[in-house]
Enzyme design. Structure first.
Site, PDB file in Angstrom:
ATOM      1  N   CYS A   1       7.868  34.527  72.080  1.00 44.92           N
ATOM      2  CA  CYS A   1       8.582  33.948  73.226  1.00 44.92           C
ATOM      3  C   CYS A   1       9.791  34.766  73.664  1.00 44.92           C
ATOM      4  CB  CYS A   1       8.976  32.502  72.940  1.00 44.92           C
ATOM      5  SG  CYS A   1      10.083  32.251  71.545  1.00 44.92           S
TER       6      CYS A   1
ATOM      7  N   HIS B   1      12.576  27.692  70.644  1.00 47.14           N
ATOM      8  CA  HIS B   1      11.667  28.302  71.616  1.00 47.14           C
ATOM      9  C   HIS B   1      12.478  28.656  72.856  1.00 47.14           C
ATOM     10  CE1 HIS B   1       8.064  29.214  73.786  1.00 47.14           C
ATOM     11  NE2 HIS B   1       8.090  28.147  74.558  1.00 47.14           N
TER      12      HIS B   1
ATOM     13  N   SER C   1       3.740  31.303  74.326  1.00 49.56           N
ATOM     14  CA  SER C   1       3.796  30.259  73.306  1.00 49.56           C
ATOM     15  C   SER C   1       2.414  30.124  72.684  1.00 49.56           C
ATOM     16  CB  SER C   1       4.211  28.922  73.943  1.00 49.56           C
ATOM     17  OG  SER C   1       3.983  27.847  73.059  1.00 49.56           O
TER      18      SER C   1
END
Length: 243
Positions: free
Chosen positions: A69, A104, A121
């Site tokens: 990410c 994330h 992702s």
């Protein structure tokens, strides 16, 4: 032996609409594939100047290795440089699942009055979002709803500032100008905070929180002074990234 095919780096064509261009970038990132190996192929130090991170992005296009990410955010910035109508800003999530915390990050996009995102992702609905969301809070709530499908509760959302389109800038990316402890807030309150911040962003009146300006980082439920933040060790954005 057969050489693995290297996906061509997308080139913007004048005939493309911005949504088509963003789709071409996202398709390219998907062709690089998500890095499941457990080894990070590219070192991304979030405190580095933008110019250094753009060098790393160029390396990513040359090496064509799988990415996670954080690399996707840097690559997304690199590939959208030179499109002044496309504003880019980092969006970070801290979530909780089964006794563990996960981090994330995606690249928020703002263009022509609409929000969307680019990213990578393990989960297809926790990366790119189409450029169709009328408000920043609509986009953030869409991510929150996607997380719920995987029984993850979103604890914190961090929004950075617009990243300059100057690839040789010595300024670092501002990763967390606004920090919201969303798990302790009502959605109406989250929406209000996000919309005020989005308005200030569009008016370009926000300065990096590390700068000595009267407008300090607005954080809910926790003091995050710039001095304290700089002293703390950098956390890996994708550490234990289930996402």
């Amino acid at each position: 032996c057969v050489q693995p095919s290297v996906p061509p780096v997308p080139n913007y064509k004048l005939s493309m609409s911005i949504p088509e261009w963003l789709q071409a970038i996202q398709t390219y990132m998907k062709m690089l594939q998500y890095n499941h190996t457990g080894t990070q192929f590219f070192e991304i130090r979030k405190t580095r100047p933008l110019s250094g991170l753009m060098e790393t992005a160029r390396e990513m296009t040359r090496e064509s290795l799988p990415i996670k990410c954080l690399e996707a955010v840097i690559l997304g910035i690199y590939l959208t440089n030179g499109q002044p109508s496309v504003e880019r800003f980092p969006i970070s999530f801290k979530t909780h699942f089964s006794g563990n915390y996960f981090h994330h990050v995606v690249l928020g996009i703002y263009c022509n009055g609409r929000y969307g995102s680019l990213g990578m992702s393990r989960r297809s609905d926790l990366m790119d979002k189409p450029l169709t969301y009328r408000t920043l809070s609509d986009l953030i709530f869409e991510f929150e709803d996607s997380y719920k499908k995987y029984l993850h509760s979103v604890k914190k959302v961090k929004i950075g500032l617009y990243v300059p389109h100057e690839p040789h800038s010595f300024q670092p990316i501002e990763w967390k100008q606004l920090v919201l402890n969303v798990s302790k807030m009502m959605r109406t309150e989250v929406r209000k905070e996000l919309e005020k911040f989005a308005r200030d962003m569009r008016m370009k009146i926000l300065k990096p929180s590390s700068a000595h300006s009267p407008m300090k980082e607005r954080s809910r439920g926790k003091s995050l002074s710039p001095r304290r933040r700089q002293a703390s060790p950098q956390r890996r954005a994708c550490r234990r990234d289930k996402s």
